[in-house]
Design a protein around this motif. Structure first.
Motif, PDB file in Angstrom:
ATOM      1  N   THR A 286      41.868  53.244  30.748  1.00 29.18           N
ATOM      2  CA  THR A 286      42.194  53.813  32.117  1.00 29.18           C
ATOM      3  C   THR A 286      41.291  53.298  33.287  1.00 29.18           C
ATOM      4  O   THR A 286      40.704  53.941  33.844  1.00 29.18           O
ATOM      5  CB  THR A 286      42.196  55.381  32.235  1.00 29.18           C
ATOM      6  OG1 THR A 286      40.542  55.889  31.570  1.00 29.18           O
ATOM      7  CG2 THR A 286      42.881  56.118  31.069  1.00 29.18           C
ATOM      8  N   ARG A 287      41.170  52.054  33.429  1.00 33.45           N
ATOM      9  CA  ARG A 287      40.415  51.541  34.347  1.00 33.45           C
ATOM     10  C   ARG A 287      41.343  50.869  35.593  1.00 33.45           C
ATOM     11  O   ARG A 287      42.607  50.347  35.308  1.00 33.45           O
ATOM     12  CB  ARG A 287      39.459  49.969  33.960  1.00 33.45           C
ATOM     13  CG  ARG A 287      38.590  50.655  32.881  1.00 33.45           C
ATOM     14  CD  ARG A 287      37.887  49.606  32.428  1.00 33.45           C
ATOM     15  NE  ARG A 287      37.198  48.700  33.208  1.00 33.45           N
ATOM     16  CZ  ARG A 287      36.924  47.272  33.120  1.00 33.45           C
ATOM     17  NH1 ARG A 287      37.359  46.731  31.981  1.00 33.45           N
ATOM     18  NH2 ARG A 287      36.290  46.652  33.983  1.00 33.45           N
ATOM     19  N   ALA A 288      40.908  51.215  36.928  1.00 39.75           N
ATOM     20  CA  ALA A 288      41.887  50.854  38.026  1.00 39.75           C
ATOM     21  C   ALA A 288      41.266  49.178  38.090  1.00 39.75           C
ATOM     22  O   ALA A 288      40.774  48.702  37.686  1.00 39.75           O
ATOM     23  CB  ALA A 288      41.563  51.481  39.063  1.00 39.75           C
ATOM     24  N   VAL A 289      42.128  48.719  39.132  1.00 43.90           N
ATOM     25  CA  VAL A 289      42.044  47.257  39.357  1.00 43.90           C
ATOM     26  C   VAL A 289      40.475  46.994  39.846  1.00 43.90           C
ATOM     27  O   VAL A 289      39.811  45.999  39.428  1.00 43.90           O
ATOM     28  CB  VAL A 289      43.175  46.703  40.552  1.00 43.90           C
ATOM     29  CG1 VAL A 289      42.782  45.420  41.085  1.00 43.90           C
ATOM     30  CG2 VAL A 289      44.477  47.017  39.814  1.00 43.90           C
ATOM     31  N   TRP A 290      40.089  47.876  40.631  1.00 45.39           N
ATOM     32  CA  TRP A 290      38.713  47.782  41.281  1.00 45.39           C
ATOM     33  C   TRP A 290      37.607  47.935  40.186  1.00 45.39           C
ATOM     34  O   TRP A 290      36.467  47.398  40.290  1.00 45.39           O
ATOM     35  CB  TRP A 290      38.489  48.752  42.286  1.00 45.39           C
ATOM     36  CG  TRP A 290      38.788  50.030  42.364  1.00 45.39           C
ATOM     37  CD1 TRP A 290      38.165  51.070  41.576  1.00 45.39           C
ATOM     38  CD2 TRP A 290      40.012  50.751  42.787  1.00 45.39           C
ATOM     39  NE1 TRP A 290      38.942  52.257  41.736  1.00 45.39           N
ATOM     40  CE2 TRP A 290      40.035  51.914  42.420  1.00 45.39           C
ATOM     41  CE3 TRP A 290      40.992  50.214  43.486  1.00 45.39           C
ATOM     42  CZ2 TRP A 290      41.064  52.804  42.509  1.00 45.39           C
ATOM     43  CZ3 TRP A 290      42.216  51.000  43.935  1.00 45.39           C
ATOM     44  CH2 TRP A 290      42.009  52.218  43.451  1.00 45.39           C
ATOM     45  N   ASP A 291      37.873  48.669  39.174  1.00 47.66           N
ATOM     46  CA  ASP A 291      36.936  48.755  38.027  1.00 47.66           C
ATOM     47  C   ASP A 291      37.089  47.308  37.281  1.00 47.66           C
ATOM     48  O   ASP A 291      35.848  46.839  36.627  1.00 47.66           O
ATOM     49  CB  ASP A 291      37.377  49.722  37.014  1.00 47.66           C
ATOM     50  CG  ASP A 291      37.310  51.024  37.552  1.00 47.66           C
ATOM     51  OD1 ASP A 291      36.322  51.323  38.129  1.00 47.66           O
ATOM     52  OD2 ASP A 291      38.249  51.867  37.291  1.00 47.66           O
ATOM     53  N   LEU A 292      38.237  46.512  37.014  1.00 46.39           N
ATOM     54  CA  LEU A 292      38.284  45.349  36.581  1.00 46.39           C
ATOM     55  C   LEU A 292      37.497  44.342  37.105  1.00 46.39           C
ATOM     56  O   LEU A 292      36.742  43.308  36.649  1.00 46.39           O
ATOM     57  CB  LEU A 292      39.703  45.056  36.332  1.00 46.39           C
ATOM     58  CG  LEU A 292      40.469  45.752  35.335  1.00 46.39           C
ATOM     59  CD1 LEU A 292      42.080  45.319  35.617  1.00 46.39           C
ATOM     60  CD2 LEU A 292      40.022  45.772  34.080  1.00 46.39           C
ATOM     61  N   VAL A 293      37.719  44.617  38.476  1.00 50.46           N
ATOM     62  CA  VAL A 293      36.893  43.283  39.629  1.00 50.46           C
ATOM     63  C   VAL A 293      35.295  43.567  39.467  1.00 50.46           C
ATOM     64  O   VAL A 293      34.581  42.616  39.528  1.00 50.46           O
ATOM     65  CB  VAL A 293      37.341  43.305  40.869  1.00 50.46           C
ATOM     66  CG1 VAL A 293      36.763  42.722  41.947  1.00 50.46           C
ATOM     67  CG2 VAL A 293      38.999  43.132  40.785  1.00 50.46           C
ATOM     68  N   ALA A 294      35.114  44.672  39.488  1.00 53.84           N
ATOM     69  CA  ALA A 294      33.437  45.152  39.714  1.00 53.84           C
ATOM     70  C   ALA A 294      32.819  45.518  38.152  1.00 53.84           C
ATOM     71  O   ALA A 294      31.432  45.481  38.264  1.00 53.84           O
ATOM     72  CB  ALA A 294      33.274  46.368  40.562  1.00 53.84           C
ATOM     73  N   GLY A 295      33.642  45.402  37.260  1.00 52.05           N
ATOM     74  CA  GLY A 295      32.970  45.428  35.838  1.00 52.05           C
ATOM     75  C   GLY A 295      32.356  46.904  35.808  1.00 52.05           C
ATOM     76  O   GLY A 295      31.328  47.279  35.128  1.00 52.05           O
ATOM     77  N   THR A 296      33.333  47.964  36.356  1.00 54.22           N
ATOM     78  CA  THR A 296      32.746  49.532  36.326  1.00 54.22           C
ATOM     79  C   THR A 296      34.008  50.112  35.432  1.00 54.22           C
ATOM     80  O   THR A 296      34.962  49.645  35.104  1.00 54.22           O
ATOM     81  CB  THR A 296      32.743  50.069  37.499  1.00 54.22           C
ATOM     82  OG1 THR A 296      34.084  49.890  38.278  1.00 54.22           O
ATOM     83  CG2 THR A 296      31.554  49.431  38.245  1.00 54.22           C
ATOM     84  N   ALA A 297      33.736  51.438  35.179  1.00 51.65           N
ATOM     85  CA  ALA A 297      34.538  52.379  34.607  1.00 51.65           C
ATOM     86  C   ALA A 297      34.319  53.794  35.315  1.00 51.65           C
ATOM     87  O   ALA A 297      33.215  53.928  35.652  1.00 51.65           O
ATOM     88  CB  ALA A 297      34.345  52.567  33.120  1.00 51.65           C
TER      89      ALA A 297
END
Length: 148
Positions: free
Chosen positions: A126-137
């Protein structure tokens, strides 16, 4: 901790939109008051070209998101919903917020590509695109006093 889905993120975003809209209105009233004080009547809200308002509003949103995520790992909307932004290495309780650089990258991608939240529907974690780009969750992490 489990990842936050589309509904939780969207509910938090509604709260955040209300906060940013109130801040935008307040800035408009303050600028109008300054203009009224310097130039005199009539009192009127500033009229800006659409691009200037959009650019200013985008900067305000990026600053709002970056500040919340960098300082405490959540915006006021995420606080209300019991959500927290963490780094991938920090998906366990008690980790530090993502930091200014990561929060800024995440905020810019949110503003430029807001539809990226729909990726949570197909993402296994359940990660959004910005989570993928920034390495967050985004994880569920209710405030301590609410957890009691």
């Amino acid at each position: 901790m489990s990842g936050a889905g589309l509904v939780s993120r969207s509910a938090a975003a509604v709260v955040d939109v209300a906060v940013v809209a109130a801040a935008t209105a307040l800035v408009g009233v303050v600028l109008s008051g300054i203009r009224y004080t310097v130039a005199g009547p009539p009192f009127a809200l500033p009229s800006l070209p659409g691009w200037a308002f959009g650019a200013g509003h985008s900067v305000l949103v990026v600053a709002y998101l970056t500040t919340g995520w960098a300082l405490i790992g959540r915006t006021p909307g995420q606080q209300v919903l019991g959500l927290r932004v963490v780094t991938l290495a920090g998906r366990s309780p008690g980790t530090w917020p993502p930091g200014v650089g990561r929060a800024l990258v995440r905020a810019v991608v949110v503003v430029v590509f807001p539809i990226g939240v729909l990726w949570t529907l197909v993402s296994r974690d359940t990660r959004a695109v910005w989570d993928l780009v920034a390495g967050t969750a985004v994880v569920y992490d209710p405030p301590r006093e609410a957890a009691r």
